[in-house]
Design a protein around this motif. Structure first.
Motif, PDB file in Angstrom:
ATOM      1  N   GLU A 188      32.687  40.372  38.261  1.00 54.57           N
ATOM      2  CA  GLU A 188      33.541  41.475  38.531  1.00 54.57           C
ATOM      3  C   GLU A 188      33.164  42.631  39.484  1.00 54.57           C
ATOM      4  O   GLU A 188      31.947  42.981  39.103  1.00 54.57           O
ATOM      5  CB  GLU A 188      33.860  42.218  37.244  1.00 54.57           C
ATOM      6  CG  GLU A 188      35.004  41.052  36.303  1.00 54.57           C
ATOM      7  CD  GLU A 188      36.282  40.981  36.783  1.00 54.57           C
ATOM      8  OE1 GLU A 188      36.627  41.552  37.506  1.00 54.57           O
ATOM      9  OE2 GLU A 188      36.760  39.922  36.359  1.00 54.57           O
ATOM     10  N   GLY A 189      33.909  42.822  40.404  1.00 62.63           N
ATOM     11  CA  GLY A 189      33.546  43.920  41.494  1.00 62.63           C
ATOM     12  C   GLY A 189      32.423  43.607  42.595  1.00 62.63           C
ATOM     13  O   GLY A 189      31.775  44.556  42.971  1.00 62.63           O
ATOM     14  N   GLN A 211      34.588  39.272  45.474  1.00 61.31           N
ATOM     15  CA  GLN A 211      35.793  40.114  45.285  1.00 61.31           C
ATOM     16  C   GLN A 211      36.133  40.932  46.236  1.00 61.31           C
ATOM     17  O   GLN A 211      37.518  40.825  46.615  1.00 61.31           O
ATOM     18  CB  GLN A 211      35.537  40.570  43.917  1.00 61.31           C
ATOM     19  CG  GLN A 211      36.977  40.746  43.153  1.00 61.31           C
ATOM     20  CD  GLN A 211      36.797  41.482  41.704  1.00 61.31           C
ATOM     21  OE1 GLN A 211      36.124  42.148  41.432  1.00 61.31           O
ATOM     22  NE2 GLN A 211      37.832  41.063  40.863  1.00 61.31           N
ATOM     23  N   ILE A 212      35.474  41.736  46.649  1.00 60.98           N
ATOM     24  CA  ILE A 212      35.896  42.700  47.936  1.00 60.98           C
ATOM     25  C   ILE A 212      34.965  42.403  49.036  1.00 60.98           C
ATOM     26  O   ILE A 212      33.816  42.379  48.852  1.00 60.98           O
ATOM     27  CB  ILE A 212      35.849  44.085  47.162  1.00 60.98           C
ATOM     28  CG1 ILE A 212      36.441  44.355  46.036  1.00 60.98           C
ATOM     29  CG2 ILE A 212      35.956  44.824  48.392  1.00 60.98           C
ATOM     30  CD1 ILE A 212      36.360  45.699  45.449  1.00 60.98           C
ATOM     31  N   SER A 241      42.548  37.150  36.127  1.00 56.90           N
ATOM     32  CA  SER A 241      42.079  38.417  36.411  1.00 56.90           C
ATOM     33  C   SER A 241      41.461  38.752  37.331  1.00 56.90           C
ATOM     34  O   SER A 241      41.302  39.938  38.422  1.00 56.90           O
ATOM     35  CB  SER A 241      41.508  38.958  35.082  1.00 56.90           C
ATOM     36  OG  SER A 241      40.308  38.438  34.758  1.00 56.90           O
ATOM     37  N   TRP A 242      40.099  37.963  37.687  1.00 54.49           N
ATOM     38  CA  TRP A 242      39.153  38.287  38.648  1.00 54.49           C
ATOM     39  C   TRP A 242      39.997  38.046  40.010  1.00 54.49           C
ATOM     40  O   TRP A 242      39.836  38.927  41.156  1.00 54.49           O
ATOM     41  CB  TRP A 242      38.090  37.022  38.768  1.00 54.49           C
ATOM     42  CG  TRP A 242      37.114  37.441  39.656  1.00 54.49           C
ATOM     43  CD1 TRP A 242      35.840  38.159  39.313  1.00 54.49           C
ATOM     44  CD2 TRP A 242      37.004  37.003  41.031  1.00 54.49           C
ATOM     45  NE1 TRP A 242      34.995  38.006  40.287  1.00 54.49           N
ATOM     46  CE2 TRP A 242      35.635  37.463  41.446  1.00 54.49           C
ATOM     47  CE3 TRP A 242      37.671  36.197  41.962  1.00 54.49           C
ATOM     48  CZ2 TRP A 242      35.278  37.248  42.764  1.00 54.49           C
ATOM     49  CZ3 TRP A 242      37.430  36.042  43.233  1.00 54.49           C
ATOM     50  CH2 TRP A 242      36.170  36.505  43.472  1.00 54.49           C
ATOM     51  N   LYS A 244      43.247  38.754  40.807  1.00 54.30           N
ATOM     52  CA  LYS A 244      44.102  39.732  41.167  1.00 54.30           C
ATOM     53  C   LYS A 244      43.191  41.087  41.625  1.00 54.30           C
ATOM     54  O   LYS A 244      43.947  41.883  42.429  1.00 54.30           O
ATOM     55  CB  LYS A 244      44.775  40.189  39.908  1.00 54.30           C
ATOM     56  CG  LYS A 244      45.567  39.072  39.420  1.00 54.30           C
ATOM     57  CD  LYS A 244      46.525  39.568  38.062  1.00 54.30           C
ATOM     58  CE  LYS A 244      47.425  38.577  37.586  1.00 54.30           C
ATOM     59  NZ  LYS A 244      47.895  39.158  36.191  1.00 54.30           N
ATOM     60  N   GLY A 245      41.918  41.136  41.398  1.00 55.04           N
ATOM     61  CA  GLY A 245      41.161  42.281  41.933  1.00 55.04           C
ATOM     62  C   GLY A 245      40.716  41.897  43.194  1.00 55.04           C
ATOM     63  O   GLY A 245      40.019  42.827  43.884  1.00 55.04           O
ATOM     64  N   THR A 246      40.973  40.911  43.949  1.00 59.85           N
ATOM     65  CA  THR A 246      40.191  40.646  45.147  1.00 59.85           C
ATOM     66  C   THR A 246      40.876  41.464  46.451  1.00 59.85           C
ATOM     67  O   THR A 246      41.998  41.743  46.319  1.00 59.85           O
ATOM     68  CB  THR A 246      40.415  38.972  45.664  1.00 59.85           C
ATOM     69  OG1 THR A 246      42.027  38.787  45.679  1.00 59.85           O
ATOM     70  CG2 THR A 246      39.760  38.284  44.788  1.00 59.85           C
ATOM     71  N   ARG A 247      40.020  41.958  47.321  1.00 60.24           N
ATOM     72  CA  ARG A 247      40.545  42.485  48.463  1.00 60.24           C
ATOM     73  C   ARG A 247      39.687  42.274  49.841  1.00 60.24           C
ATOM     74  O   ARG A 247      38.228  42.418  49.652  1.00 60.24           O
ATOM     75  CB  ARG A 247      40.627  44.170  48.207  1.00 60.24           C
ATOM     76  CG  ARG A 247      41.340  44.602  46.937  1.00 60.24           C
ATOM     77  CD  ARG A 247      42.832  44.524  47.468  1.00 60.24           C
ATOM     78  NE  ARG A 247      43.723  45.221  46.445  1.00 60.24           N
ATOM     79  CZ  ARG A 247      44.130  44.467  45.111  1.00 60.24           C
ATOM     80  NH1 ARG A 247      43.565  43.500  45.084  1.00 60.24           N
ATOM     81  NH2 ARG A 247      44.756  45.358  44.506  1.00 60.24           N
ATOM     82  N   LYS A 250      38.933  47.281  51.436  1.00 59.24           N
ATOM     83  CA  LYS A 250      39.430  48.536  50.487  1.00 59.24           C
ATOM     84  C   LYS A 250      38.746  49.554  50.966  1.00 59.24           C
ATOM     85  O   LYS A 250      37.614  50.095  51.215  1.00 59.24           O
ATOM     86  CB  LYS A 250      38.909  48.039  48.928  1.00 59.24           C
ATOM     87  CG  LYS A 250      39.026  49.089  47.976  1.00 59.24           C
ATOM     88  CD  LYS A 250      38.311  48.735  46.471  1.00 59.24           C
ATOM     89  CE  LYS A 250      38.863  49.822  45.549  1.00 59.24           C
ATOM     90  NZ  LYS A 250      38.375  49.400  44.401  1.00 59.24           N
TER      91      LYS A 250
END
Length: 259
Positions: A188-189, A211-212, A241-242, A244-247, A250
């Protein structure tokens, strides 16, 4: 003829020693660091970096404790591409590899970090991460800190690849970088590059499977030829859930990214 050859050899050795002294860097293997991955090099490097810049010949350098740089480090053999299995290049002895054994869950620890010095560069080295640690962290430095991070490969990323956290205007030049996320699990992150300073310049950056891709939180960051692919290569099934946090990019804190 043999005498002349011997004299010539001695002369060449003297020239080589003089050139080495002129460059101002030390070969870490001559200081006792093992480049076969058999022993932790962090204590040797932390002591040696206080005195001069360091050169890491091709090989594998085991890192069990964070390294804090006071001078530049240089390697040889930048790895731009993973193998066909995805995200994990072959650990051959033709390139310089830092093999992390740090265990971190929140990115607080970094394999290498530097700050409070001017002109600390990291060039032509590769990092194999172990958990959610940061690979390279740029801490607050003195005004006018012109640092270069160039020709760097970062693999099995679980935390942040390059984190630039110095406040104010700090021209950090980041160029020719390849960052690949972890294939073992979802982190995550995970971020390819984080920028928290003004006037940083990014060019020829590839971030895959984080993820970002790029997070910018201060002033103006200038970028060109950025390839940011958000996704995951973990072999443990889909994790909604992972995803959905992708960018890819940011921005926060009124930051600007100028391409």
């Amino acid at each position: 003829m043999r005498l002349l050859t011997a004299v010539a050899t001695v002369a060449l050795c003297a020239v080589a020693r003089a050139q080495s002294a002129a460059t101002g860097y030390a070969d870490v293997t001559t200081l006792g660091a093992k480049n076969d991955g058999s022993a932790d090099v962090s204590e040797i490097v932390n002591a040696a970096t206080e005195k001069c810049a360091l050169y890491f010949p091709p090989g594998r350098y085991l890192v069990e404790k964070p390294i804090v740089l006071r001078h530049s480090i240089y390697g040889k053999g930048f790895s731009r591409c993973p193998d066909k299995a995805g995200g994990r290049p072959e650990l051959d002895d033709t390139r310089t590899w830092f093999l992390s054994r740090l265990v971190c869950t929140n990115g607080e620890q970094a394999i290498v970090s530097f700050g409070e010095r001017r002109n600390v560069n990291i060039e032509e080295v590769n990092f194999m991460c172990n958990s959610a640690e940061t690979a390279i962290r740029v801490l607050p430095g003195k005004p006018g800190n012109y640092a270069f991070i160039s020709k760097v490969g970062i693999y099995q990323l679980g935390g942040t690849g390059i984190s630039i956290e110095c406040a104010g205007s700090r021209p950090i030049f980041v160029q020719d970088i390849s960052i690949w996320g972890a294939t073992r699990r979802y982190y995550e992150g995970s971020r390819g590059i984080f920028v928290g300073a003004w006037d940083c310049r990014l060019s020829n950056i590839e971030v895959m499977a984080a993820q970002i891709g790029l997070e910018v939180h201060s002033g103006y960051t200038y970028g060109e030829n950025l390839h940011l692919w958000t996704g995951c290569m973990a072999k443990e099934g889909d994790k909604a859930s992972w995803w959905k946090g992708t960018r890819a990019v940011k921005c926060g804190g009124g930051a600007h990214l100028v391409g």
